[in-house]
Scaffold this active site. Structure first.
Site, PDB file in Angstrom:
ATOM      1  N   CYS A  25       0.833  -1.192   0.000  1.00 48.89           N
ATOM      2  CA  CYS A  25       0.000   0.000   0.000  1.00 48.89           C
ATOM      3  C   CYS A  25       0.877   1.255   0.000  1.00 48.89           C
ATOM      4  CB  CYS A  25      -0.919  -0.005   1.220  1.00 48.89           C
ATOM      5  SG  CYS A  25      -1.897   1.506   1.398  1.00 48.89           S
ATOM      6  N   ASP A  74      -0.102  -6.078  -0.435  1.00 42.73           N
ATOM      7  CA  ASP A  74      -1.225  -6.344  -1.334  1.00 42.73           C
ATOM      8  C   ASP A  74      -0.870  -7.570  -2.165  1.00 42.73           C
ATOM      9  OD1 ASP A  74      -2.687  -4.068  -0.532  1.00 42.73           O
ATOM     10  OD2 ASP A  74      -1.536  -2.798  -1.901  1.00 42.73           O
TER      11      ASP A  74
END
Length: 279
Positions: free
Chosen positions: A187, A194
């Site tokens: 992120c 992620d």
């Protein structure tokens, strides 16, 4: 072009990475959009985009109250056009959906219309929204990516910082669809990982499979929003491999009951909906 100070100011105003209180009553003001131009300027994307596409979202934690106070549930499916001026920031999306929990609505259709209106205002373009009721859950499809996986290649990896120069091609002209489940980035603001799977379909000089896998793994310490990573992959492949046709489709694992699946292509439309095992 936005300055570094402007970008910092825009990102610092997001709820992402900050302690927030959950609201249980409908609050559309919780939604926050991020200008797509912030990242597109960096990868030299102009107004005439080299692709079309959507950001396809799935929301698994949507509930509201009917007029009698009885909880209702549904699965949210929505598509935000890549041509919209703003992407939907994921934490604000989660907080917004949570605000439906103790709110009364007359019907599923009213909830659907409300969400469509709010998301469209946030993205600054018409957003498609569909709510799947519990009686339709059995119609939802789980499927693998229909592509040749490059993850079994037995190669040494020593780069975990983004490096598009890793991409190379061979002289052979080919049409093929490849995939990898090893995509990981972080992120932009919180540095949380992620996790995703990515499909790459193209026609052109054959992309060296080992180079493509090394390139995708080089995102491992890269900080960027999901949508921005997919557009970067598209642009890097176009620049370094020059395919005639190209599709990049990533499906990310869910966080906070939401998954995001950006699709970008210069020759085809997004595929029928399904979800992967990790989603």
């Amino acid at each position: 072009m936005a300055s570094s100070a402007d970008k910092t100011a825009i990102l610092s105003n997001l709820s992402l990475g900050k302690i927030t209180e959950y609201q249980e009553n409908y609050a559309p003001e919780l939604l926050q959009g991020v200008p797509r131009s912030l990242n597109r300027e960096e990868i030299q994307l102009q107004h005439d985009l080299p692709f079309t596409g959507v950001d396809r979202w799935t929301g698994y934690e949507l509930s509201w109250l009917n007029p009698k106070g009885k909880p209702q549930i549904a699965i949210l499916q929505c598509e935000v056009p890549a041509s919209s001026s703003h992407l939907i920031e994921s934490k604000s999306f989660k907080l917004y959906l949570n605000s439906f929990n103790q709110s009364h609505f007359d019907s599923l259709e009213q909830v659907q219309r409300t969400i469509q209106q709010d998301l469209s205002l946030c993205a600054n373009e018409q957003v498609m929204v569909k709510l799947v009721s519990p009686r339709e859950f059995n119609t939802l499809v789980m499927s693998p990516l229909h592509a040749h996986s490059i993850d079994e290649l037995d190669i040494d990896i020593n780069e975990y910082q983004l490096n598009p120069a890793l991409l190379t091609v061979e002289e052979q002209w080919i049409e093929e669809t490849l995939c990898s489940d090893l995509l990981k980035s972080n992120c932009l603001i919180t540095n949380q990982p992620d996790w995703g799977s990515v499909l790459i379909r193209y026609a052109g000089k054959k992309i060296h499979h080992e180079s493509l896998l090394r390139y995708l793994i080089s995102f491992r310490k890269h900080n960027e929003f999901h949508e921005q990573c997919v557009e970067r992959i598209f642009c890097d492949i176009m620049q370094h491999c020059s395919p005639q046709h190209l599709t990049v489709y990533a499906r990310y694992t869910r966080r906070g009951g939401l998954d995001i699946n950006p699709f970008r292509s210069n020759f085809e439309q997004i595929y029928p909906e399904f979800r992967l095992a990790r989603q």
